[in-house]
Structure formats: C-alpha cells, structure tokens
Design a protein around this motif. Structure first.
Motif, mmCIF file in Angstrom:
data_model
loop_
_atom_site.group_PDB
_atom_site.id
_atom_site.type_symbol
_atom_site.label_atom_id
_atom_site.label_comp_id
_atom_site.label_asym_id
_atom_site.label_seq_id
_atom_site.Cartn_x
_atom_site.Cartn_y
_atom_site.Cartn_z
ATOM 1 N N TYR A 26 0.851 -1.197 0.000
ATOM 2 C CA TYR A 26 0.000 0.000 0.000
ATOM 3 C C TYR A 26 0.884 1.243 0.000
ATOM 4 O O TYR A 26 1.760 1.396 0.861
ATOM 5 C CB TYR A 26 -0.887 -0.011 1.242
ATOM 6 C CG TYR A 26 -1.951 1.066 1.277
ATOM 7 C CD1 TYR A 26 -3.172 0.888 0.638
ATOM 8 C CD2 TYR A 26 -1.737 2.266 1.967
ATOM 9 C CE1 TYR A 26 -4.154 1.859 0.681
ATOM 10 C CE2 TYR A 26 -2.714 3.246 2.012
ATOM 11 C CZ TYR A 26 -3.922 3.044 1.366
ATOM 12 O OH TYR A 26 -4.895 4.030 1.412
ATOM 13 N N ARG A 27 0.663 2.125 -0.969
ATOM 14 C CA ARG A 27 1.467 3.351 -1.089
ATOM 15 C C ARG A 27 0.640 4.556 -0.660
ATOM 16 O O ARG A 27 -0.411 4.841 -1.253
ATOM 17 C CB ARG A 27 1.964 3.527 -2.522
ATOM 18 C CG ARG A 27 3.146 2.626 -2.856
ATOM 19 C CD ARG A 27 3.693 2.920 -4.230
ATOM 20 N NE ARG A 27 5.070 2.478 -4.355
ATOM 21 C CZ ARG A 27 5.833 2.661 -5.426
ATOM 22 N NH1 ARG A 27 5.339 3.283 -6.485
ATOM 23 N NH2 ARG A 27 7.087 2.232 -5.450
ATOM 24 N N LEU A 28 1.157 5.260 0.355
ATOM 25 C CA LEU A 28 0.447 6.393 0.934
ATOM 26 C C LEU A 28 1.362 7.607 0.929
ATOM 27 O O LEU A 28 2.474 7.565 1.463
ATOM 28 C CB LEU A 28 0.037 6.054 2.370
ATOM 29 C CG LEU A 28 -0.649 7.146 3.189
ATOM 30 C CD1 LEU A 28 -1.986 7.537 2.560
ATOM 31 C CD2 LEU A 28 -0.864 6.666 4.625
ATOM 32 N N LEU A 29 0.893 8.689 0.314
ATOM 33 C CA LEU A 29 1.673 9.922 0.257
ATOM 34 C C LEU A 29 1.135 10.902 1.296
ATOM 35 O O LEU A 29 -0.057 11.228 1.294
ATOM 36 C CB LEU A 29 1.590 10.541 -1.138
ATOM 37 C CG LEU A 29 2.538 11.715 -1.422
ATOM 38 C CD1 LEU A 29 3.999 11.253 -1.388
ATOM 39 C CD2 LEU A 29 2.211 12.348 -2.780
ATOM 40 N N ILE A 30 2.010 11.348 2.205
ATOM 41 C CA ILE A 30 1.646 12.367 3.184
ATOM 42 C C ILE A 30 2.088 13.712 2.642
ATOM 43 O O ILE A 30 3.283 13.970 2.464
ATOM 44 C CB ILE A 30 2.314 12.110 4.553
ATOM 45 C CG1 ILE A 30 2.050 10.680 5.033
ATOM 46 C CG2 ILE A 30 1.826 13.134 5.576
ATOM 47 C CD1 ILE A 30 0.597 10.357 5.305
ATOM 48 N N ASP A 31 1.152 14.567 2.363
ATOM 49 C CA ASP A 31 1.331 15.881 1.747
ATOM 50 C C ASP A 31 1.774 15.750 0.291
ATOM 51 O O ASP A 31 2.377 14.741 -0.116
ATOM 52 C CB ASP A 31 2.293 16.771 2.534
ATOM 53 C CG ASP A 31 1.607 17.458 3.701
ATOM 54 O OD1 ASP A 31 0.366 17.521 3.716
ATOM 55 O OD2 ASP A 31 2.305 17.930 4.621
ATOM 56 N N CYS A 32 1.454 16.780 -0.468
ATOM 57 C CA CYS A 32 1.722 16.764 -1.911
ATOM 58 C C CYS A 32 2.024 18.195 -2.343
ATOM 59 O O CYS A 32 1.276 18.812 -3.095
ATOM 60 C CB CYS A 32 0.511 16.192 -2.654
ATOM 61 S SG CYS A 32 0.827 15.799 -4.372
ATOM 62 N N THR A 149 -10.496 4.830 9.042
ATOM 63 C CA THR A 149 -9.793 3.673 8.502
ATOM 64 C C THR A 149 -9.695 3.826 6.992
ATOM 65 O O THR A 149 -10.715 3.916 6.301
ATOM 66 C CB THR A 149 -10.525 2.370 8.859
ATOM 67 O OG1 THR A 149 -10.555 2.228 10.287
ATOM 68 C CG2 THR A 149 -9.803 1.169 8.259
ATOM 69 N N ILE A 150 -8.465 3.851 6.476
ATOM 70 C CA ILE A 150 -8.275 4.058 5.040
ATOM 71 C C ILE A 150 -7.889 2.770 4.314
ATOM 72 O O ILE A 150 -7.977 2.703 3.086
ATOM 73 C CB ILE A 150 -7.246 5.170 4.761
ATOM 74 C CG1 ILE A 150 -5.873 4.802 5.323
ATOM 75 C CG2 ILE A 150 -7.731 6.501 5.329
ATOM 76 C CD1 ILE A 150 -4.784 5.796 4.934
ATOM 77 N N SER A 151 -7.450 1.764 5.072
ATOM 78 C CA SER A 151 -7.145 0.455 4.501
ATOM 79 C C SER A 151 -7.023 -0.533 5.660
ATOM 80 O O SER A 151 -6.993 -0.125 6.826
ATOM 81 C CB SER A 151 -5.833 0.523 3.700
ATOM 82 O OG SER A 151 -5.579 -0.709 3.043
ATOM 83 N N ASP A 152 -6.956 -1.806 5.368
ATOM 84 C CA ASP A 152 -6.832 -2.812 6.426
ATOM 85 C C ASP A 152 -5.604 -2.516 7.296
ATOM 86 O O ASP A 152 -4.472 -2.429 6.784
ATOM 87 C CB ASP A 152 -6.705 -4.208 5.831
ATOM 88 C CG ASP A 152 -8.001 -4.685 5.192
ATOM 89 O OD1 ASP A 152 -9.052 -4.086 5.497
ATOM 90 O OD2 ASP A 152 -7.955 -5.638 4.395
ATOM 91 N N GLY A 153 -5.838 -2.314 8.583
ATOM 92 C CA GLY A 153 -4.741 -2.082 9.505
ATOM 93 C C GLY A 153 -4.159 -0.684 9.476
ATOM 94 O O GLY A 153 -3.142 -0.422 10.122
ATOM 95 N N ILE A 154 -4.783 0.243 8.742
ATOM 96 C CA ILE A 154 -4.262 1.616 8.651
ATOM 97 C C ILE A 154 -5.368 2.591 9.021
ATOM 98 O O ILE A 154 -6.395 2.684 8.343
ATOM 99 C CB ILE A 154 -3.748 1.944 7.231
ATOM 100 C CG1 ILE A 154 -2.700 0.922 6.779
ATOM 101 C CG2 ILE A 154 -3.153 3.352 7.207
ATOM 102 C CD1 ILE A 154 -2.258 1.098 5.341
ATOM 103 N N GLN A 155 -5.151 3.325 10.105
ATOM 104 C CA GLN A 155 -6.122 4.309 10.579
ATOM 105 C C GLN A 155 -5.445 5.665 10.732
ATOM 106 O O GLN A 155 -4.279 5.753 11.129
ATOM 107 C CB GLN A 155 -6.694 3.853 11.921
ATOM 108 C CG GLN A 155 -7.905 4.643 12.405
ATOM 109 C CD GLN A 155 -8.458 4.076 13.701
ATOM 110 O OE1 GLN A 155 -7.832 4.175 14.751
ATOM 111 N NE2 GLN A 155 -9.646 3.478 13.639
ATOM 112 N N LEU A 174 -0.913 1.983 12.783
ATOM 113 C CA LEU A 174 -0.715 0.780 11.982
ATOM 114 C C LEU A 174 -0.899 -0.451 12.862
ATOM 115 O O LEU A 174 -0.184 -0.617 13.860
ATOM 116 C CB LEU A 174 0.686 0.780 11.367
ATOM 117 C CG LEU A 174 1.079 2.012 10.542
ATOM 118 C CD1 LEU A 174 2.488 1.851 9.982
ATOM 119 C CD2 LEU A 174 0.088 2.258 9.417
ATOM 120 N N SER A 175 -1.835 -1.280 12.506
ATOM 121 C CA SER A 175 -2.109 -2.500 13.275
ATOM 122 C C SER A 175 -1.696 -3.714 12.457
ATOM 123 O O SER A 175 -2.390 -4.135 11.526
ATOM 124 C CB SER A 175 -3.598 -2.585 13.628
ATOM 125 O OG SER A 175 -3.985 -1.473 14.405
#
Length: 466
Positions: A26-32, A149-155, A174-175
């Motif tokens: 899973y690729r998550l970008l913080i700020d852009c 919750t944005i994906s499994d195990g990611i809040q 991250l869980s």
C-alpha cells in the motif's frame, strides 16, 4: 507488515513536502506540496515524478498551503486517481487555492508567451484548471479527532495544529499481525499564544515522528506586535505615501485584518482605508466566517462590531478595481497576495510601488531563499518583474512576530509532551541550518536517540514484520 518511507520533498527545504510511505504493497503519500524558492527547487516541479503516480493508493494532507498541497493537480495529471484525505476546512480552502494556483499558472504562461521573455518558444503552465478540478473531486474532508480507517490495519486521525484554518497534525495507527505502531506527522505547527488559532494539540506517544523545523533555529521574541505595527504604519503615512503589504492569502491576511481592526479601534493608527486586493484572500476570509469552530476571530471575542465587516476594509475582486489602486498616492494600506511575491496581483503593485520613494513595502511573512521577496528584503537595488528590472526606491520594512509557525522554543515545547523518545525522529520542512539547530536542541534537551535530517529522495526502513 513492513513499512518504508521515501522523502520526495520537504527534506532540507521548507517547500515541496511529500513523504511516501510504503506499507507492504500500500502506497500512501503524506502531503503533496509544490517546490518554491530557489530555481533548483522549482525545477523539481517540472521533472517527472520520482515514482509512478498511478501506483499511489491515497494521499493525506496536513493543510492547504501550496507547499503542502500545490502539487496535487500535477500528480493527477501524471496518473494519480486515489482519494485525498484532509480536514473539511482544508478541503474548503483547497477549492479556492488550487483553482487560483491553476489560474496563475495559466496567466503567467500566457503573459510570458505574449511578452516573449520565456526561454521556451511556447511556455506552458505546470498544471491547468482542468487538472485542479479533477484533484478537487478526489478530496474527502473529515473533522478533528475523528478516527478514519483508510485500509486494512491503517487508521488516521487529524489533530489541531494551530497553523492555519483546518491545519492538522496527523497520527497514523498501523495494526499489524503482531504489533501496533504509531507514526506522527507534525505538519506545520502553530504558535501557543496568538489571537487566530488554538495551540497545537499535545501528543504523548510516537514510534516514528516527523517534525517540521521552519524556525528550528529562531526564537520569535519581537515585543509588542500592536505597538510595533502601529509605529510602522504611522511612519509610512508620515512619508506621504501608501503602505503595501505582500501577504499570504490564508491565515496571514486574516491576522493582519485583526491587528488593523484592533489598532483602529484603539485609535493607535488613523481610520484609513484598507484595500484587500486578492480574490483568494477575500474568499478565504469568507471561509473564516463559515468555519467559526476552527478559529478565534468570532464577533463575541471582539465586541459587537464584526471584524470582517468593518467599514474601513475594502474588498477588491476584479482587475479594474486593482488597477485603480495605482492612483491612490497616500494614507492607504494595500494588502495583496502572494506573500512571497512569487505571483499574483502583488507583482502588479510592486511594479508600481517599488519605484516610489514615498511608499513603503512591509513584509509580514517569511521569505525563503531565492524568492523575489527575500531579494528585496536583502537590499537588491532592482527587482525583476514581468521581465523588467524595476528599481527599488521605496522604503522596505519587515514586521516580525506574525508567523504562523512555532519558533524553536515552541517546537521544543510541543516535543516535550512526548513521554519517551520515538524510535526515529525525522526533522523535515526546514532549511539545513534550522534542521541542524533543532536536532542539536532535541538531543541536548531530551536526550533522544536516532534524530535524523533526511535528504531529498532518501529512503528508510521504519518497521519490519509488525
């Protein structure tokens, strides 16, 4: 669950914030954010994005400032199509800011084409209005302290950062199958004692921490702001001219209006016209009326008179009104964007006002290296505007103490709320001198281990098999 981070911006610079988290696949970008300032930084906006934009699953924004959000239309153009998470006030601000940024890009490219001062035969905008509108359609707004919750195990949870309307500190939870880890992104932290916003939220735990360092080497003790501002205004009027203030449309302009309102109410300056000549700043001011819960500038705290409806404040939206301000010779205040003088209507006003000995240009915000504002402040005899070297004959002044950024002491105060040292602390969003100063203070004061100043495009493994 394996977690890595790659620094695509906001590393050893105060612009272009982009932090790519790879959480398994899973690729998550913080700020852009958009790069600003020195030409080598700005050129990064034009180079191909370092990774495949279509491979990014989602983006989370700390706030709406262009150095944290302005690359969104460009990354959409390059193939990103996932959700963009932020606070509801940030989403509202971005409807103003991204369309304005696109318009400026289009206008500047068109003007360069018309006047022929570009090195390119057919100069193009970095992105256009269509790109901005597509990006806006991806926004999803949420409230503070509302777990998402944005994906499994990611809040993700947004907390008040106290920087601008809707600005946030991001906690990422991250869980994994075996452990639970917390990553905190400070975003841009606000100040602890200022009239516009509440102070940043104190947090007590982070396994990995990303902390900004814009003022990591400065302590903002500028005295009584009201007295200093009043003196600068009265001095400008005594010279027989007008006062021109380049201002950030979001946050800084509203803070300036607060002080001007207060100074006139206290009769410390003349009741003089204040021309707000920035459609984006005017639209933003309207949002301050709508999102009252996000700030402290409500009428109850200022008496019966509404600050934003004060009779001396004149809101100029169209270009003809803006041009007419050239005819005003004295005893007026003009506030216009952009705050770093990189584009917008302020360029038109600087073109005319810098050449007038009786006028005063007052900088009320941080000017990064390489910007037009920084060069004027540093005493350059001319300023290149619209391809012309304009002589700087006006009085150039600076008002400190209005920054929306926490200074070194306030950064340390916020960091002091953590009960133990994070596994890794990354110092970001600061020029190298600021980052190094904050790193030393953290190590000396709190004895934290593994405090890192990352470089552009560096990667680090954060966790394995959680």
């Amino acid at each position: 669950m394996d977690v890595r981070v790659k620094f695509l911006g906001g590393a050893q610079s105060v612009t272009g914030s982009k932090y790519l988290l790879e959480i398994d696949d899973y690729r998550l970008l913080i700020d852009c954010g958009l790069f600003q300032g020195l030409k080598p930084l700005r050129m990064r906006n034009w180079t191909p994005f370092p990774i495949d934009a279509s491979s990014i699953d989602a983006i989370i924004l700390t706030h709406a400032h262009i150095d944290h959000s302005g690359y969104l239309p460009r990354i959409v153009n390059e193939g990103f199509a996932g959700p963009v998470y932020c606070t509801s006030a940030t989403a509202a601000l971005l409807e103003i800011m991204l369309l304005d940024a696109a318009k400026l890009q289009e206008e500047e490219a068109g003007y360069a084409r018309k006047k022929g001062y570009s090195k390119h035969e057919n100069p193009l905008p970095l992105f256009n209005t269509k790109d901005a509108q597509v990006a806006l359609n991806l926004l999803k707004g949420y409230e503070y302290n509302e777990p998402l919750t944005i994906s499994d195990g990611i809040q993700v949870v947004f907390h008040e950062a106290g920087h601008i309307l809707g600005s946030s500190i991001i906690t990422l939870l991250l869980s994994g199958k075996q452990q639970r880890k917390t990553i905190v992104f400070s975003g841009d932290l606000g100040r602890y004692d200022q009239p516009l916003h509440d102070p940043p939220t104190s947090l007590n735990q982070a396994d990995v921490l990303f902390v900004e360092s814009t003022y990591g080497n400065r302590i903002n003790t500028s005295g009584n702001i009201e007295e200093i501002f009043a003196e600068l205004i009265n001095e400008a009027f005594q010279k027989g001219g007008c006062l021109l203030i380049p201002s950030f449309a979001v946050g800084r302009t509203q803070l300036l209006l607060y002080y001007l309102f207060t100074l006139m109410q206290k009769q410390l300056i003349p009741r003089t016209p204040v021309y707000l000549d920035s459609p984006m700043a005017i639209n933003t001011t309207s949002l301050y009326k709508k999102y009252r819960r996000y700030h402290k500038l409500h009428s109850e705290s200022l008496g019966k008179i509404s600050l934003f409806d004060f009779e001396q404040f004149k809101y100029y939206r169209n270009q003809e009104q803006s041009m007419n301000l050239n005819e005003i010779k004295n005893s007026s205040i003009i506030i216009s964007a952009s705050g770093m003088c990189t584009g917008g209507r302020i360029l038109h006003h600087l073109y005319h006002r810098l050449q007038r000995k009786q006028d005063t240009v007052l900088f009320a915000g941080y000017q990064p290296k390489g910007t037009r504002g920084r060069k004027i402040l540093d005493g350059d005899p001319t300023s290149r505007i619209f391809g012309i070297d304009v002589p700087v004959k006006s009085n150039v002044k600076q008002l400190n103490g209005l920054s929306a950024h926490a200074d070194q002491n306030e950064l340390l105060q916020w960091l002091g709320s953590f009960e133990s040292s994070p596994k890794i602390t990354f110092i970001v969003h600061g020029e190298i001198e600021s980052a190094e100063a904050l790193k030393k203070k953290i190590e000396d004061k709190y004895e934290w281990n593994n405090v890192i100043i990352p470089d552009y495009l560096e990667s680090y493994k954060l966790f394995s098999h959680i």
